[in-house]
Design an enzyme around this catalytic site. Sequence first.
Site, PDB file in Angstrom:
ATOM      1  N   LYS A   1       0.874  -1.184   0.000  1.00 48.84           N
ATOM      2  CA  LYS A   1       0.000   0.000   0.000  1.00 48.84           C
ATOM      3  C   LYS A   1       0.902   1.221   0.000  1.00 48.84           C
ATOM      4  CE  LYS A   1      -4.388   0.158   1.003  1.00 48.84           C
ATOM      5  NZ  LYS A   1      -5.407  -0.518   0.275  1.00 48.84           N
TER       6      LYS A   1
HETATM    7  N1  GLU Z   1      -7.265  -0.371  -2.868  1.00 45.74           N
HETATM    8  C1  GLU Z   1      -8.050  -1.551  -3.026  1.00 45.74           C
HETATM    9  C2  GLU Z   1      -8.086  -2.367  -1.744  1.00 45.74           C
HETATM   10  O1  GLU Z   1      -7.872  -1.857  -0.681  1.00 45.74           O
HETATM   11  C3  GLU Z   1      -7.660  -2.379  -4.236  1.00 45.74           C
HETATM   12  C4  GLU Z   1      -6.243  -2.785  -4.322  1.00 45.74           C
HETATM   13  C5  GLU Z   1      -5.883  -3.411  -5.666  1.00 45.74           C
HETATM   14  O2  GLU Z   1      -6.737  -3.566  -6.513  1.00 45.74           O
HETATM   15  O3  GLU Z   1      -4.707  -3.722  -5.817  1.00 45.74           O
HETATM   16  O4  GLU Z   1      -8.396  -3.525  -1.756  1.00 45.74           O
END
Ligand code: GLU
EC number: 1.4.1.-
Length: 429
Positions: free
Chosen positions: A119
């Site tokens: 993240k």
């Molecule tokens: N930000 C989204 C989550 O928290 C998607 C992450 C992604 O698709 O890699 O799941």
Amino acid sequence: MAQTPPPESAPSTDSEPETALETARRQLQAAAEHVDIADGVIERLTHPTRVVQVSVPVERDDGTVTVYDGYRAQHDDVRGPYKGGLRYHPGVSAEECVGLSMWMTWKCAVMDLPFGGAKGGVVVDPKTLSADEHERLTRRFAAELRDEVGPSQDIPAPDMGTDAQTMAWFMDAYSMQQGETVPGVVTGKPPVAGGSHGRAEAPGRSVAIATREAINYYDIPIDDATVAVQGYGSVGANAALLLDDWGARVVAVSDVNGGVLDTDGLYTHAIPSHGNQPAAVMRHDAPNTLTNEELLELDVDVVIPAAVGNVITAANADRIQADIVVEGANGPTTSAADRILEERAVPVIPDILANAGGVTVSYFEWLQDINRRTWSPERVRDELESEMLSAWNSVRSEVDDGDLSWRDAAYVVALQRIGRAKEARGLWP
Ligand code: GLU
């Protein structure tokens, strides 16, 4: 490129508000007690592989320069490349990114996707940026992260404050530097630029599927089910629309300003989502209005916190009257609140299962990019439905067989898969 040291180990106090990292580490420790997994593996999973910090200088529209802090936390890649969103939010920090990256590791493993967890984000309020500034920020951030990301290394995606357009700019900036178009470097792009059909609605769709399965499990017919949804952005609005279409009575929805309530059921298609008209929910004509706090405490069958983290805490967990909580946002329930809800026998369907449709369709998008072959909207929908049911059934078996909470059960499924992969690969050198 500067590397920030990983944050120190989890604090021993129960104090709130709890950071995402504290919640993630407490959840890991709680679940570890239910899995036959080497202590060394749990210890390794308590720490991220790396956290990268970058400075992102941006020329503002008035000619001045602002330098923003950006981060990318890569937690674990034993099952495949790091995967997870990029958020633009004033609350972004290295520590928050680590906690959120841990959730991505478990989320990908629960869904059995060949990805690890990451993240990242920039400490910025996107509302203070013009579209041009947003673009320049994204391009420079992509340039700073060039060595960290790549289709087989680390694949970002949208998260809070970022969207399909952000991903298109990120992909373009990376591709221009590589000298070739590399669509698989990020997911969540617009379908015209290598994105997948159905990606934008996917997290909300999976929340709706998880809600449908949960009420079915607890013998509540969908036509009798009442639902309240906090947050009317992509996740909350899509979940509310689908549940409404499937026959549930969506009695309340809210955005950052507050919510609307109609005990006969709202017609959700008439309520503008944040994506269409930001913060417009309160302008919808409904019999009653209510605060975000009141929405969470409504006497409904299902409450779906789908806005931000840490909204169900020790301070209000006693007052939650819903029969089931389905987590649409990442980390809406603190660990202290989790314990209170468990004592009160209120099931919580965890984020790492409920909102995992986003990363699942990201995986479909990555496959389409790599294979240079587009899937139809119907195929995306059918495959998401089948992946969600398969994950749901794996978690449900642990709930039934191990007498576990839904969160512990989801962690057990994830940790078993990650632990087996770590044992098979061993510790190098
Ligand atoms: N930000 C989204 C989550 O928290 C998607 C992450 C992604 O698709 O890699 O799941």
